[in-house]
Scaffold this active site. Structure first.
Site, PDB file in Angstrom:
ATOM      1  N   HIS A   8      -7.881 -31.621   7.129  1.00  0.00           N
ATOM      2  CA  HIS A   8      -7.889 -33.239   6.632  1.00  0.00           C
ATOM      3  C   HIS A   8      -8.545 -33.006   5.343  1.00  0.00           C
ATOM      4  CE1 HIS A   8      -9.084 -37.140   6.040  1.00  0.00           C
ATOM      5  NE2 HIS A   8      -7.859 -37.419   6.710  1.00  0.00           N
ATOM      6  N   CYS A  56      10.138 -38.615 -13.550  1.00  0.00           N
ATOM      7  CA  CYS A  56       8.918 -39.216 -13.653  1.00  0.00           C
ATOM      8  C   CYS A  56       7.976 -39.167 -12.447  1.00  0.00           C
ATOM      9  CB  CYS A  56       9.078 -40.617 -14.287  1.00  0.00           C
ATOM     10  SG  CYS A  56       9.844 -41.661 -13.462  1.00  0.00           S
ATOM     11  N   GLY A  77      13.042 -40.746  -9.886  1.00  0.00           N
ATOM     12  CA  GLY A  77      11.364 -41.336  -9.325  1.00  0.00           C
ATOM     13  C   GLY A  77      11.198 -40.263  -7.894  1.00  0.00           C
ATOM     14  N   THR A  78      10.820 -39.141  -8.302  1.00  0.00           N
ATOM     15  CA  THR A  78      10.637 -38.309  -7.075  1.00  0.00           C
ATOM     16  C   THR A  78       9.685 -38.819  -5.757  1.00  0.00           C
ATOM     17  OG1 THR A  78       9.499 -36.974  -8.358  1.00  0.00           O
ATOM     18  CG2 THR A  78      12.077 -36.317  -7.930  1.00  0.00           C
ATOM     19  N   ASN A  79       8.794 -39.767  -6.060  1.00  0.00           N
ATOM     20  CA  ASN A  79       7.719 -39.973  -5.325  1.00  0.00           C
ATOM     21  C   ASN A  79       8.398 -40.929  -4.310  1.00  0.00           C
ATOM     22  OD1 ASN A  79       5.826 -38.916  -6.720  1.00  0.00           O
ATOM     23  ND2 ASN A  79       4.930 -40.892  -7.638  1.00  0.00           N
ATOM     24  N   ASP A  80       9.067 -42.193  -4.845  1.00  0.00           N
ATOM     25  CA  ASP A  80       9.881 -43.176  -3.781  1.00  0.00           C
ATOM     26  C   ASP A  80      10.898 -42.306  -3.406  1.00  0.00           C
ATOM     27  OD1 ASP A  80       8.585 -45.544  -3.672  1.00  0.00           O
ATOM     28  OD2 ASP A  80       9.197 -45.861  -5.654  1.00  0.00           O
ATOM     29  N   TYR A  84      14.081 -33.183 -19.327  1.00  0.00           N
ATOM     30  CA  TYR A  84      12.391 -33.334 -19.489  1.00  0.00           C
ATOM     31  C   TYR A  84      12.008 -33.590 -18.042  1.00  0.00           C
ATOM     32  CZ  TYR A  84      13.030 -38.254 -19.256  1.00  0.00           C
ATOM     33  OH  TYR A  84      13.155 -39.823 -18.948  1.00  0.00           O
ATOM     34  N   ARG A 110       4.669 -47.599 -17.222  1.00  0.00           N
ATOM     35  CA  ARG A 110       4.908 -48.870 -16.154  1.00  0.00           C
ATOM     36  C   ARG A 110       4.169 -50.013 -16.746  1.00  0.00           C
ATOM     37  NH1 ARG A 110       2.077 -44.139 -13.922  1.00  0.00           N
ATOM     38  NH2 ARG A 110       3.251 -43.478 -12.108  1.00  0.00           N
ATOM     39  N   GLY A 141      -8.128  -7.887   4.610  1.00  0.00           N
ATOM     40  CA  GLY A 141      -9.018  -7.938   5.794  1.00  0.00           C
ATOM     41  C   GLY A 141      -8.445  -8.780   7.096  1.00  0.00           C
ATOM     42  N   ARG A 164      -3.198  -0.946  -6.403  1.00  0.00           N
ATOM     43  CA  ARG A 164      -2.190  -2.164  -6.668  1.00  0.00           C
ATOM     44  C   ARG A 164      -2.949  -3.023  -7.854  1.00  0.00           C
ATOM     45  NH1 ARG A 164      -5.460  -4.922  -1.710  1.00  0.00           N
ATOM     46  NH2 ARG A 164      -7.164  -4.878  -2.892  1.00  0.00           N
ATOM     47  N   LYS A 170       0.967  -1.272  -0.316  1.00  0.00           N
ATOM     48  CA  LYS A 170      -0.078  -0.034   0.042  1.00  0.00           C
ATOM     49  C   LYS A 170       0.951   1.304  -0.042  1.00  0.00           C
ATOM     50  CE  LYS A 170      -3.661  -0.535   2.384  1.00  0.00           C
ATOM     51  NZ  LYS A 170      -4.355  -0.615   3.633  1.00  0.00           N
ATOM     52  N   MET A 221      -5.631  -7.248   8.606  1.00  0.00           N
ATOM     53  CA  MET A 221      -4.804  -6.331   9.624  1.00  0.00           C
ATOM     54  C   MET A 221      -5.753  -5.069   9.770  1.00  0.00           C
ATOM     55  SD  MET A 221      -0.809  -7.131   9.162  1.00  0.00           S
ATOM     56  CE  MET A 221      -1.119  -6.788   7.416  1.00  0.00           C
ATOM     57  N   ARG A 238       9.267 -48.923 -18.193  1.00  0.00           N
ATOM     58  CA  ARG A 238       9.877 -49.196 -16.895  1.00  0.00           C
ATOM     59  C   ARG A 238       9.556 -50.807 -16.809  1.00  0.00           C
ATOM     60  NH1 ARG A 238       7.674 -46.943 -11.333  1.00  0.00           N
ATOM     61  NH2 ARG A 238       6.260 -48.160 -11.565  1.00  0.00           N
ATOM     62  N   ARG A 298      -2.848   3.232   8.578  1.00  0.00           N
ATOM     63  CA  ARG A 298      -3.299   2.073   7.604  1.00  0.00           C
ATOM     64  C   ARG A 298      -2.315   0.884   7.681  1.00  0.00           C
ATOM     65  NH1 ARG A 298      -4.613   4.826   2.093  1.00  0.00           N
ATOM     66  NH2 ARG A 298      -5.833   2.915   1.722  1.00  0.00           N
ATOM     67  N   GLU A 330      15.869 -43.358  -7.361  1.00  0.00           N
ATOM     68  CA  GLU A 330      14.766 -43.364  -6.373  1.00  0.00           C
ATOM     69  C   GLU A 330      14.974 -43.685  -4.996  1.00  0.00           C
ATOM     70  OE1 GLU A 330      11.356 -45.525  -7.758  1.00  0.00           O
ATOM     71  OE2 GLU A 330      12.493 -47.076  -8.789  1.00  0.00           O
ATOM     72  N   SER A 333      16.173 -41.448 -14.537  1.00  0.00           N
ATOM     73  CA  SER A 333      14.640 -40.579 -14.408  1.00  0.00           C
ATOM     74  C   SER A 333      14.563 -40.650 -13.043  1.00  0.00           C
ATOM     75  CB  SER A 333      13.844 -41.308 -15.182  1.00  0.00           C
ATOM     76  OG  SER A 333      12.378 -40.654 -15.059  1.00  0.00           O
TER      77      SER A 333
HETATM   78  P1  ADP Z   1      -7.660  -2.063   3.830  1.00  0.00           P
HETATM   79  O1  ADP Z   1      -6.323  -2.646   3.665  1.00  0.00           O
HETATM   80  O2  ADP Z   1      -8.219  -3.209   4.493  1.00  0.00           O
HETATM   81  O3  ADP Z   1      -8.242  -1.999   2.325  1.00  0.00           O
HETATM   82  P2  ADP Z   1      -7.315   0.592   4.093  1.00  0.00           P
HETATM   83  O4  ADP Z   1      -6.203   0.999   4.818  1.00  0.00           O
HETATM   84  O5  ADP Z   1      -7.020   0.647   2.617  1.00  0.00           O
HETATM   85  O6  ADP Z   1      -7.455  -0.614   4.670  1.00  0.00           O
HETATM   86  O7  ADP Z   1      -8.469   1.445   4.641  1.00  0.00           O
HETATM   87  C1  ADP Z   1      -9.742   1.168   4.952  1.00  0.00           C
HETATM   88  C2  ADP Z   1     -10.568   2.177   4.089  1.00  0.00           C
HETATM   89  O8  ADP Z   1     -10.461   3.569   4.575  1.00  0.00           O
HETATM   90  C3  ADP Z   1     -10.666   1.987   2.545  1.00  0.00           C
HETATM   91  O9  ADP Z   1     -11.806   2.208   1.940  1.00  0.00           O
HETATM   92  C4  ADP Z   1      -9.724   3.483   2.352  1.00  0.00           C
HETATM   93  O10 ADP Z   1     -10.127   4.012   0.973  1.00  0.00           O
HETATM   94  C5  ADP Z   1     -10.117   4.319   3.485  1.00  0.00           C
HETATM   95  N1  ADP Z   1      -9.436   5.145   3.810  1.00  0.00           N
HETATM   96  C6  ADP Z   1      -8.008   5.029   4.384  1.00  0.00           C
HETATM   97  N2  ADP Z   1      -7.283   6.221   4.557  1.00  0.00           N
HETATM   98  C7  ADP Z   1      -8.025   7.308   4.251  1.00  0.00           C
HETATM   99  C8  ADP Z   1      -8.143   8.526   4.229  1.00  0.00           C
HETATM  100  N3  ADP Z   1      -6.866   9.157   4.570  1.00  0.00           N
HETATM  101  N4  ADP Z   1      -9.116   9.234   3.786  1.00  0.00           N
HETATM  102  C9  ADP Z   1     -10.091   8.857   3.552  1.00  0.00           C
HETATM  103  N5  ADP Z   1     -10.428   7.378   3.587  1.00  0.00           N
HETATM  104  C10 ADP Z   1      -9.489   6.639   3.840  1.00  0.00           C
HETATM  105 MG    MG Z   2      -7.999  -0.658   1.073  1.00  0.00          MG
HETATM  106 MG    MG Z   3       9.243 -45.764  -7.637  1.00  0.00          MG
END
Ligand code: ADP
Ligand code: MG
Ligand code: MG
Length: 942
Positions: A501, A899, A833-836, A919, A625, A150, A385, A72, A152, A680, A141, A812, A831
């Site tokens: 699991h 293989c 035989g990476t399983n064995d 190969y 085989r 979501g 991004r 970011k 952090m 083989r 942020r 192998e 060749s």
């Molecule tokens: P996340 O990584 O979960 O997307 P962000 O750091 O991007 O979290 O921020 C959460 C929300 O707050 C986003 O919608 C972002 O655009 C908004 N936001 C972050 N900084 C500002 C700011 N300085 N002014 C207005 N909105 C902001």
């Molecule tokens: Mg964001």
């Molecule tokens: Mg074998």
């Protein structure tokens, strides 16, 4: 719940699996910070001994500094330097976070540095943080190197207090706005920094709306919000045991610290393990001057994509929400409008936004996603991004960008990966079909499966035996469910993540699996599952999509993947019905084939598989085989061979097998005319050809009771007892069989040689290679080779044909790898035989461990991924690397291949490219993936 197709911001499930491989493939889970990280650290001053620099203004960074500034921060800096309207701010580096996490306190110099940057920001903005008559507010942020959606924390409106809220109201001329911002701050700060349960704030907000008869938050007036702030503050002091901090700087510092700490929450750790993100990267913290989308109807906030992340098409994709702040737009609290509607709401901002989107695409040369806010008609960019996308879009976008002249072929190859291609090859639910969404879970193992819901393994087995298709539904699975999982079309669980699991075993079996569908209530006693008021009883049909994690009620029709239709040759890339996706895949495959150095062969035992492999682009067979050729009605002959007391009996049995084997090879060599076919010699322990010991014992006992002796059964039982082994995997098998059963390997070699001679007679171009399994020492190989050479010479003499059959061995066993230099004296090819080899290097047997303790190992992070799925570079891989070197030192033209199943695994293919194999060989269906990854390995290494 309803399907909502145009909410791109909420589709992480499409990209999760590819992301994982992309990340690992591109950077590797270990040395991932690589050169860039080193340079960044050096810049941070560690090496020079000068006081480290921990804080960077947006003008100081760029998009290459993700390791230090987080994704970011690096992209905010990049946009700032592009001249785009980004609110000013600065980034506290991941290095500071690392120090904090290691020592429990911020680096000593951090406070001073932050103060200096804050002062500069205040200067730029012409107001001070929290200033009572005109407060500067900031957001704090999180932002790590790899996006962890979501996972952090972020806190908005930091700096607001009892003291400055009126100042903000006066400045904005909007009292409602100021109190709305304040209540948001207490809410976010309370939950993320002070750890108060978010529900409590939601309840208070609902109460406030209720008291007002308001449907949404925008209908609350300033007085309502003032009261709400009082309730919020009470919640904080009651739940957190402290008052909401009124000092703006204290707010900021506490928020920064809580972002640091959010790196190590359980859910963040789990996410990293699943996505194979290293745990020691830390997160950066961005301090950004606030801009306000909640200043009335001429303000708002939105998200957008520069292209459709589902199709790749250029256009206007996104959502916009008027009079809203931050996450309101994706939180679903009010209805958003499609981004295109912004044109009629605020044409100037809309036009500017489209222009910026084009700038970003041309700059990043890729699909970007963005967050923006409009404050009283002024557009601000808050994030961008390179955007996640579906597998199909990844291919289309890559070729679209080539066509636009923005990237070249090599770069296009870097933009896609084998996991995405694999995803495109699974059959899928018909897009046009009606569907009734029941819920969703984690996309654990791709594919589309339809069947009757059953709630235990026993029923799964019983029903599937009577021809029913079933989906095994469990809260979670355990090793006892294994047979039921095998019997089922797909597996659905309500608990557990990507390493549960169910997920691990299903992926291993290539079965469709959706796990952790928590909204589904699974009741195995009552044999039903429910979602709210909807109930699915045992026997009701459900459909599960392992590529999206979605679960549907009823049967959704399945269509074959057009990509497979194309590889099969049933659809031509240029044909109209093929569509853009197939065209893109076709072109990307051509790019990969042009670039790759590794050849790709198939593991195929019969003509049908061989022909499919050829259609899929195989350049030969790397492993045929022969054991399957000894089953069915031929099993009796093998029994006779095993039971033979005299040379005559044995030769008679072999004599019966010879023409059958020869016919097998003639067919196969014809199908693979002109390309190598590695055969083989017999590998598995002999007891596998004999009846099951228990079954046979019962048969003999019953016969005895009837006084009805069956001589043959008695002899068989004796043989079965004699051949019984404690550890068949480590017993009499492979080359050992060839050495103790006279004539067995000779018969097989003769069948191959005679088949080759016959093909030559028919003007064919047979290229058989004879491969000896499970060799541990060169002496074993020499004995078998001498015998084989005699047989071949014999056949050449008898048929008057020169046969160029090469003789080689599998590597192998650890001992074979360690003595590869000696073994190469007697082998024309290796060749691996990476399983064995994996089993013997680790000392565990796959069948025993995958179901028993692998889940625990994956959860504890001992494995990032099963070593049977992706080659263990440090252990097994090291042996492979050394064996290649030693083998080639002895015999420079030694041909090297692999293989094991790793031959079709993207990350492993990169490894095999690196160590210089000639190969890889994999199952026919994985061939396109291997071709693509071999091409990628070539351009990524370049
Ligand atoms: P996340 O990584 O979960 O997307 P962000 O750091 O991007 O979290 O921020 C959460 C929300 O707050 C986003 O919608 C972002 O655009 C908004 N936001 C972050 N900084 C500002 C700011 N300085 N002014 C207005 N909105 C902001
Ligand atoms: Mg964001
Ligand atoms: Mg074998």
């Amino acid at each position: 719940m309803s399907e909502n197709k145009d909410r791109p911001a909420k589709q992480p499930e499409h990209t999760a699996p590819t992301e994982r491989t992309g990340k690992a493939g591109a950077t590797g889970p270990t040395g991932s910070t690589g050169a860039a990280g080193g340079a960044e650290r050096a810049r941070a001053g560690e090496k020079s001994g000068a006081a480290a620099k921990y804080v960077y203004d947006f003008t100081e960074g760029n998009k290459g500094m993700k390791g230090l500034l987080g994704g970011k921060g690096a992209n905010l800096a990049e946009m700032t330097n592009l001249g785009l309207p980004v609110p000013p701010g600065f980034t506290i580096s991941t290095e500071a976070c690392k120090v904090y996490l290691a020592s429990g306190s911020e680096p000593a110099t951090l406070r001073r540095e932050v103060s200096a940057h804050l002062a500069a920001l205040e200067e730029t903005m012409g107001k001070k943080l929290g200033q009572s008559d005109d407060p500067l507010l900031v957001s704090v942020r999180s932002g790590a190197k790899f996006s962890m959606p979501g996972m952090m924390d972020t806190v908005l409106n930091v700096g607001l207090s009892d003291d400055s809220v009126d100042g903000l109201a006066a400045q904005a001329g909007d009292e409602r706005f100021a109190w709305d911002s304040y209540r948001r701050l207490i809410q976010m700060f309370g939950t993320t920094v002070l750890g108060v349960d978010g529900e409590l704030f939601e309840e208070a907000l609902d109460e406030a709306k209720h008291g007002r008869g308001a449907a949404t938050d925008v209908e609350l007036e300033a007085p309502d919000l003032k009261k709400l702030v009082q309730s919020y503050k009470k919640i904080v002091s009651r739940e957190a045991g402290r008052e909401f901090p009124q000092d703006p700087r204290e707010q900021m510092d506490l928020a920064v610290r809580s972002v640091f700490e959010s790196w190590n929450t359980d859910r963040a750790k789990l996410y990293r393990r699943q996505e194979r993100i290293p745990g020691d990267l830390g997160t950066a913290v961005n301090i950004v001057a606030m801009v306000f989308g909640n200043l009335g109807p001429d303000s708002g906030t939105g998200v957008a994509f520069t292209r459709d992340p589902a199709s790749g098409h250029q256009g206007v994709y996104g959502d916009y929400l008027q009079n809203a702040q931050g996450e309101d737009v994706v939180a679903g609290i009010r209805n958003t409008v499609p981004l295109a509607d912004l044109e009629s709401i605020d044409k100037a901002s809309y036009d500017q936004l489209l222009g910026i989107m084009e700038t970003l695409e041309n700059h990043y040369l890729d699909l970007c996603d963005i967050e923006f806010t409009i404050e009283r008609g002024k557009l601000w960019m808050l994030q961008t991004r390179v955007g996640k996308r579906t597998a199909g879009a990844a291919f289309r976008i890559a070729t679209q960008l080539v066509d636009q002249g923005l990237i070249d072929e090599a770069e296009a190859l870097r933009r896609v990966n084998g996991a995405q291609l694999a995803q495109l090859m699974f059959p899928r639910f018909d897009d046009d079909a009606k569907r009734d969404l029941l819920g969703r879970g984690i996309a654990a193992s791709p594919g589309a499966a339809v069947g009757k819901a059953v709630f235990d393994s026993y029923t799964a087995i019983k029903w599937s035996r009577s021809g029913e298709k079933v989906i095994l539904v469990r809260r979670e699975t355990n090793p006892d469910d294994l047979e039921g999982m095998i019997a089922a079309e797909g597996i659905l669980t309500s608990r557990g993540g990507k390493t549960s699991h169910a997920a691990v075993v299903a992926r291993g079996m290539g079965k469709t699996c959706v796990c952790g569908a928590e909204e589904l209530e699974v009741d195995t006693k009552k044999r039903r599952l429910s979602v709210g008021s909807r109930v699915v009883e045992e026997g009701d049909v459900i459909s599960i999509d392992g590529s999206t994690g979605k679960v549907y009620l009823g049967e959704v029709p399945v269509v074959p993947s057009p990509v497979v239709e194309y590889f099969e040759g049933r659809m031509h890339a240029g044909a109209e019905e093929a569509g853009e996706l197939v065209g893109s895949v076709h072109r990307m495959m051509a790019y990969a084939d042009r670039r790759r150095r590794l050849r790709v062969r198939a593991n195929a035992d019969n003509t049908e598989d061989a022909l499919r492999a050829r259609r899929f682009g195989a350049q030969g067979i790397g492993l045929c085989r022969t054991e399957h050729m000894f089953l069915g009605e031929r099993r009796e002959m093998v029994e006779r061979l095993i039971l033979a007391d005299t040379d005559e009996e044995r030769e008679a049995a072999l004599g019966q097998l010879l023409p059958l084997q020869r016919a097998d090879f003639v067919e196969l060599l014809e199908a693979m005319d002109g390309v190598p076919v590695t055969v083989r010699l017999l590998d598995p322990p002999l007891h596998e050809f004999l009846p099951d010991i228990t079954e046979l014992s019962v048969r003999v006992a019953l016969a005895e009771a009837r006084r009805d002796h069956n001589e043959n059964d008695l002899r068989l039982l004796q043989a079965v007892h004699k051949l019984h082994e404690q550890n068949p995997m480590l017993g009499l098998r492979g080359v050992r069989l060839g050495l103790v059963i006279p004539g067995l390997f000779a018969m097989q070699v003769r069948a191959i040689a005679e088949a080759a001679a016959e093909r030559k007679g028919a003007k064919g171009d047979p290229r058989a290679e004879i491969m000896i399994p499970l060799v541990g020492t060169v002496q074993e190989l020499e004995i078998v080779r001498d015998e084989a050479e005699q047989v071949i010479a014999d056949v050449e003499r008898a048929t008057g044909t020169r046969l160029k059959l090469s003789l080689g061995t599998m590597i192998e066993l650890p001992r074979a790898a360690l003595t590869a230099g000696q073994i190469a004296e007697a082998a024309e090819f290796f060749s691996f035989g990476t399983n064995d080899l994996t089993q013997t290097v680790w000392g565990f047997s796959r069948d025993d461990v995958e179901a028993s303790f692998f889940t625990a190992y994956l959860e504890k992070g001992i494995f990032g991924v099963s070593p049977f799925e992706t080659i263990d570079r440090d252990g097994v891989g090291a042996l492979v690397r050394d064996a290649c070197r030693a083998g080639r030192a002895t015999r420079p033209d030694l041909k090297l291949g692999i293989c094991g199943e790793h031959g079709g695994d993207p990350e492993s293919v990169h490894f095999f490219h690196e160590v210089g194999l000639d190969y890889v060989s994999c199952s026919p269906f994985r061939i396109p993936v291997a071709r693509l990854e071999a091409g990628r390995a070539a351009v990524l290494g370049a």
